[in-house]
Design a protein around this motif. Structure first.
Motif, mmCIF file in Angstrom:
data_model
loop_
_atom_site.group_PDB
_atom_site.id
_atom_site.type_symbol
_atom_site.label_atom_id
_atom_site.label_comp_id
_atom_site.label_asym_id
_atom_site.label_seq_id
_atom_site.Cartn_x
_atom_site.Cartn_y
_atom_site.Cartn_z
ATOM 1 N N THR A 6 0.192 62.895 -23.074
ATOM 2 C CA THR A 6 1.617 62.666 -23.281
ATOM 3 C C THR A 6 1.910 62.581 -24.768
ATOM 4 O O THR A 6 1.251 61.842 -25.497
ATOM 5 N N HIS A 51 6.907 69.561 -21.757
ATOM 6 C CA HIS A 51 5.595 70.144 -21.493
ATOM 7 C C HIS A 51 5.425 71.515 -22.137
ATOM 8 O O HIS A 51 4.360 71.834 -22.664
ATOM 9 N N TYR A 60 8.062 65.831 -17.526
ATOM 10 C CA TYR A 60 7.882 66.956 -16.602
ATOM 11 C C TYR A 60 9.252 67.344 -16.064
ATOM 12 O O TYR A 60 10.077 66.486 -15.748
#
Length: 511
Positions: free
Chosen positions: A393, A399, A231
């Motif tokens: 993930t 992302h 992230y």
């Protein structure tokens, strides 16, 4: 399927944690147990640097509790590691003997270099970042490393952590004044290392403080994707959170969404550390690594290359894991990749669809996992495919790239695509959205060319006119199912290319 189990106990200054991993056919580790205890051993280290009896009792009692959990597994490998507080304790040899006698475990006390190395190793083996600065704020120390071309170049362990930096706020001065003092101290500390100055690389945060910072940011933004690993934030995000946290009292901090209650009193100094280091190196973003010290220990143990301990291709390993987990047919995938690449390169060579070489990278990845959700339910496969890929993930993918993969690999039609992309429309320019839809429709079409998974189509010739693309398709078996599906689905690709597609199927036994 036979599983191998590995366990590690991490004795930190703030928390103690037991993690049990399983390893299956793909070779990657999966976390199956994660037990945490807030021991705050740093508080039991007296002025002489001795861990007192109360602290030792706290340590052994927690380890006994962990032992009850480990005994439920047949472990292939088990290790107990300790970091700053035990390392700095003058009686650490006595502590090791007590743990050996009372629990029956050998405790390994990591050096500063080892602690920094394992943090670095976890990052390069779980992301595709080739150059960066890592930071792991513990309770009693802060480890920083710099790596380039995935190789560790420098490391340093600062003798302060989230617990010790709390002292800056243990007075009657205003919070703002205390932050200024802390930030001045941090700038002076970071300024001592030449290799930290103006690096212009990503800053990668490891550990609980970094994780909590990312969770707070995601809650603040109502972030629409699941998962913390990889992230990304920027300095203004960290600055905003720091200002917000500084405005809260103890009760208010304990109610912050995304913040663990046991970190309520340490998150503000930790966020100051992240922001100060971000500014020192002039970072290209702050990236959260969900993998840290504990993972690094096992990456060293399990790594195929004993010289460097590096996995050759992090993303490739993650894709292989998906193929095993969802029982995808690698031979069909390779055939689809061949057909897709042939069609893509034909369009690219004529400048159709404004395609680029980077588009092929996204499309090639998507070939591996197209229609992955069929494993759960064939009728709602696009929905499952999108949700699974967007919200799990995938080591090696940021992302935004994970989302692109999900949008391409789940493509069904324009309506469903719009439904999936709607919460993320502001993430992309209009032309980027159109490109993703084109790539999705292209991949859906080539999968139709192998509708029965028999590799009926050997190859095809492509002729591109002003209004029509003609594909002459050579088949080695009965091709009626492939012909039916591709004729039915070509309309999606036609709309995105702005051209009609004529399909000519020919049977050639020896092709």
């Amino acid at each position: 399927m036979i599983k191998s189990y590995y366990a590690i106990i991490d004795i930190g200054s703030n928390t103690m944690r037991l993690v049990v991993y399983s390893q299956e056919k793909s070779g990657r580790l999966h976390e199956v147990e994660n037990v945490k205890a807030v021991a705050r051993l740093r508080n039991y280290l007296n002025e002489k640097g001795i861990l007192n009896d109360e602290g030792i009792t706290k340590l052994t009692a927690t380890l006994k509790s962990f032992k009850n959990v480990t005994e439920t597994y047949e472990l292939d490998n088990f290790t107990v590691i300790a970091t700053a507080t035990i390392r700095q304790a003058r009686n650490n040899e006595d502590i090791k003997q007590i743990v050996q006698k009372e629990i029956g475990w050998e405790m390994r006390i990591l050096s500063e270099k080892e602690e920094a190395f394992y943090g670095y190793l976890s990052v390069v083996n779980s992301t595709s970042i080739t150059e960066g600065i890592t930071i792991d704020i513990g309770g009693g120390s802060t480890e920083v490393t710099y790596f380039k071309d995935r190789i560790l170049k420098h490391y340093h362990s600062f003798p302060f952590g989230a617990l010790t930096l709390k002292d800056f706020f243990q007075n009657n001065d205003s919070t703002e004044k205390n932050i200024m003092k802390l930030r001045g101290f941090l700038q002076e500390q970071f300024g001592r290392l030449d290799w930290l100055q103006v690096k212009g690389v990503p800053l990668i945060g490891i550990g609980g403080s970094a994780r909590n910072l990312a969770q707070i940011d995601q809650n603040r933004k109502a972030y629409p994707l699941a998962g913390l690993h990889q992230y990304q934030m920027v300095d203004s995000d960290i600055a905003h959170i720091t200002t917000y946290l500084a405005s809260l009292d103890k009760v208010g901090l304990e109610k912050v969404e995304g913040l663990s209650k046991d970190r309520a009193d340490t998150i503000l100094p930790a966020s100051c550390v992240f922001l100060s280091l971000y500014e020192t190196i002039e970072a290209k973003g702050f990236i959260l690594s969900r993998k840290g010290l504990r993972d690094g220990v096992f990456y060293e143990y399990l790594s195929p290359n004993t010289k460097t301990n590096l996995y050759p291709n992090v993303l490739e390993d993650s894709i292989v894991e998906l193929i095993y987990e969802y029982k995808l047919d690698i031979h069909q995938i390779q055939h689809i990749q061949y057909l897709t690449e042939r069609l893509f390169k034909g369009l690219l060579s004529k400048g159709i669809g404004s395609l680029t070489k980077e588009d092929w990278i996204h499309l090639e990845r998507s070939c591996y996992v197209y229609n992955l959700g069929e494993y759960i339910d064939a009728e709602s496969s696009p929905q499952h495919t999108f949700y699974l890929l967007a919200n799990r993930t995938i080591d090696g993918l940021m992302h935004i790239d994970r989302l692109k993969l999900a949008l391409i690999a789940s493509y069904k039609n324009k309506t469903v695509f719009k439904q999936f992309i709607d919460p993320f429309k502001h993430w992309f320019l209009k032309k980027e959205r159109k490109k993703l839809e084109l790539l999705g429709s292209l991949l859906k079409f080539t999968y139709c060319l192998d509708a029965t998974k028999r590799k009926v189509i050997n190859h095809f010739d492509m002729e591109i006119g002003n209004e029509v693309i003609t594909l002459t398709i050579y088949c080695n078996k009965d091709y009626k199912p492939e012909q039916y599906q591709s004729e039915k689905q070509k309309k999606h690709l036609e709309k995105n290319l702005g051209k009609n597609i004529d399909l000519i199927f020919l049977y050639r036994e020896n092709e």
